[in-house]
Design an enzyme around this catalytic site. Structure first.
Site, PDB file in Angstrom:
ATOM      1  N   GLU A  27      -0.751   0.632   0.129  1.00 48.97           N
ATOM      2  CA  GLU A  27      -1.770  -0.419  -0.022  1.00 48.97           C
ATOM      3  C   GLU A  27      -1.882  -0.865  -1.481  1.00 48.97           C
ATOM      4  OE1 GLU A  27      -4.955   1.589   2.070  1.00 48.97           O
ATOM      5  OE2 GLU A  27      -3.792   1.390   3.907  1.00 48.97           O
ATOM      6  N   GLY A  81      -1.887   3.167   9.647  1.00 47.79           N
ATOM      7  CA  GLY A  81      -2.992   2.444  10.264  1.00 47.79           C
ATOM      8  C   GLY A  81      -2.591   1.643  11.502  1.00 47.79           C
ATOM      9  N   HIS A 103       0.335   4.549  -3.354  1.00 48.46           N
ATOM     10  CA  HIS A 103       0.052   4.294  -1.944  1.00 48.46           C
ATOM     11  C   HIS A 103       0.533   2.890  -1.575  1.00 48.46           C
ATOM     12  CE1 HIS A 103      -2.127   3.640   1.800  1.00 48.46           C
ATOM     13  NE2 HIS A 103      -2.219   4.959   1.886  1.00 48.46           N
ATOM     14  N   SER A 132      -0.536   7.431  10.693  1.00 50.56           N
ATOM     15  CA  SER A 132      -1.126   7.641  12.015  1.00 50.56           C
ATOM     16  C   SER A 132      -1.032   9.093  12.495  1.00 50.56           C
ATOM     17  CB  SER A 132      -0.502   6.680  13.035  1.00 50.56           C
ATOM     18  OG  SER A 132      -0.768   5.335  12.665  1.00 50.56           O
ATOM     19  N   ASN A 138      -7.363  10.648   3.094  1.00 46.14           N
ATOM     20  CA  ASN A 138      -7.517   9.458   2.243  1.00 46.14           C
ATOM     21  C   ASN A 138      -8.588   8.584   2.887  1.00 46.14           C
ATOM     22  OD1 ASN A 138      -7.282   7.136   0.750  1.00 46.14           O
ATOM     23  ND2 ASN A 138      -5.263   6.564   1.565  1.00 46.14           N
ATOM     24  N   TRP A 139      -9.777   8.604   2.290  1.00 48.64           N
ATOM     25  CA  TRP A 139     -10.906   7.889   2.909  1.00 48.64           C
ATOM     26  C   TRP A 139     -10.850   6.385   2.654  1.00 48.64           C
ATOM     27  CZ3 TRP A 139     -15.781  11.319   1.428  1.00 48.64           C
ATOM     28  CH2 TRP A 139     -15.622  12.589   1.983  1.00 48.64           C
ATOM     29  N   LYS A 140      -9.972   5.968   1.773  1.00 47.40           N
ATOM     30  CA  LYS A 140      -9.870   4.543   1.413  1.00 47.40           C
ATOM     31  C   LYS A 140     -11.271   4.007   1.061  1.00 47.40           C
ATOM     32  CE  LYS A 140      -5.927   4.337   4.454  1.00 47.40           C
ATOM     33  NZ  LYS A 140      -4.953   3.546   5.168  1.00 47.40           N
ATOM     34  N   GLY A 152      -5.181   8.998   6.962  1.00 45.68           N
ATOM     35  CA  GLY A 152      -6.126   7.928   6.680  1.00 45.68           C
ATOM     36  C   GLY A 152      -7.221   7.890   7.731  1.00 45.68           C
ATOM     37  N   GLY A 153      -7.053   7.034   8.729  1.00 49.72           N
ATOM     38  CA  GLY A 153      -8.086   6.792   9.737  1.00 49.72           C
ATOM     39  C   GLY A 153      -8.701   8.057  10.330  1.00 49.72           C
ATOM     40  N   GLU A 171       5.296   8.147   3.585  1.00 48.10           N
ATOM     41  CA  GLU A 171       4.449   7.362   4.472  1.00 48.10           C
ATOM     42  C   GLU A 171       5.179   6.078   4.855  1.00 48.10           C
ATOM     43  OE1 GLU A 171       0.075   8.446   3.999  1.00 48.10           O
ATOM     44  OE2 GLU A 171       0.484   6.894   2.524  1.00 48.10           O
TER      45      GLU A 171
END
Ligand code: PEP
Length: 257
Positions: free
Chosen positions: A98, A174, A96, A214, A10-12, A235-236, A168
């Site tokens: 977010e 994150g 998600h 993470s 997930n590149w956001k 993600g990151g 998640e």
């Protein structure tokens, strides 16, 4: 039933079209033919077309990070599932945390989006997870079960065959904090049991449940080796080849274990 593990990045809000082309070239060099693990990348909307082009001939599949639930109309700023299909998108991340927290998406909206995505032959990656407070109050399983029930309301087992779930925990996204493999497995097993109760054993056995929060190269294999963890939503660590490729390699090892 053996489930093919999935590792989805997930590149956001990262990587415009130029970066996307360069980055996918790097990913293709290592992951173009990784058929025993389904690799997925989810760039921002404006990079999807460039990603699709760069992924020609590659086994890496394309996901969007969101969609709307109507096919057309006066919905300024939104993108329809059919539009995503038209440019080669196969999966869509929905629910998600977010989107839930920053954009106030509630379970009934997510339910509408899931229905619209499935109707358009997009495979949802449907995210659920508890906050730290909910975990500390001992409500993890109740919260997650409620999100699953409300998200999937009105959908029958035969409509859900392409569904992917992603557990998640919000406190792990994150933050560098990861659920331990045992903590994650406990929730994944409960989600699978709920799917069985709601929709029968066949759907419960076939549905991939990813872990997200993470995930890194050094914790991925232990997580993905758990019985009910079928890969990860990352993600990151999905933003660079040298952190993402080792996570896919961990999934390859876990799928052979
Ligand atoms: C995510 O946003 O889905 C996620 C899991 O992020 P991170 O890997 O950075 O925790």
């Amino acid at each position: 039933m053996t489930r093919t593990l999935m590792v989805a990045g997930n590149w956001k809000l990262h990587h415009g079209p130029q970066d996307t082309r360069r980055f996918i070239q790097l990913l293709n060099a290592d992951l173009r033919h990784t058929s025993s693990v389904q690799v997925v990348v989810a760039p921002p909307f404006t990079s999807l077309a460039a990603a699709h082009e760069a992924l020609q001939g590659s086994d890496i599949a394309l996901a969007a990070q969101n969609c709307w639930h109507e096919d057309k109309g006066a919905f300024t700023g939104e993108v329809a599932p059919s539009m995503l299909r038209e440019i080669g998108v196969r999966y869509v991340i929905l629910g998600h945390s977010e989107r839930r927290q920053l954009f106030l998406e509630a379970d009934d909206l997510i339910n509408k989006k899931l229905k619209a995505a499935l109707a358009a032959n997009l495979q949802p990656i449907f995210c659920i997870g508890e906050t730290l407070q909910e975990r500390e109050e001992g409500r993890t399983q109740a919260v997650v079960a409620q999100q699953v029930r409300l998200g999937l309301q009105g959908l029958a087992a035969d409509e859900l065959r392409s569904l992917v779930l992603a557990y998640e925990p919000v406190w792990a996204i994150g933050t560098g904090k990861t659920a331990s493999p045992a903590q994650a497995q406990e929730v994944h097993a409960a989600i699978r049991k709920l799917l069985r109760d709601l929709h029968g054993d066949d759907l419960a056995q076939r549905t991939r449940i990813l872990y997200g929060g993470s995930v890194k190269a050094d914790n991925a294999e232990a997580l993905f080796s758990q019985e009910d963890i079928d890969g990860g939503l990352v993600g990151g660590a999905s933003l660079k080849a040298d952190s993402f490729v080792p996570i896919v390699r961990a999934a390859l090892l876990a799928s052979r274990a």
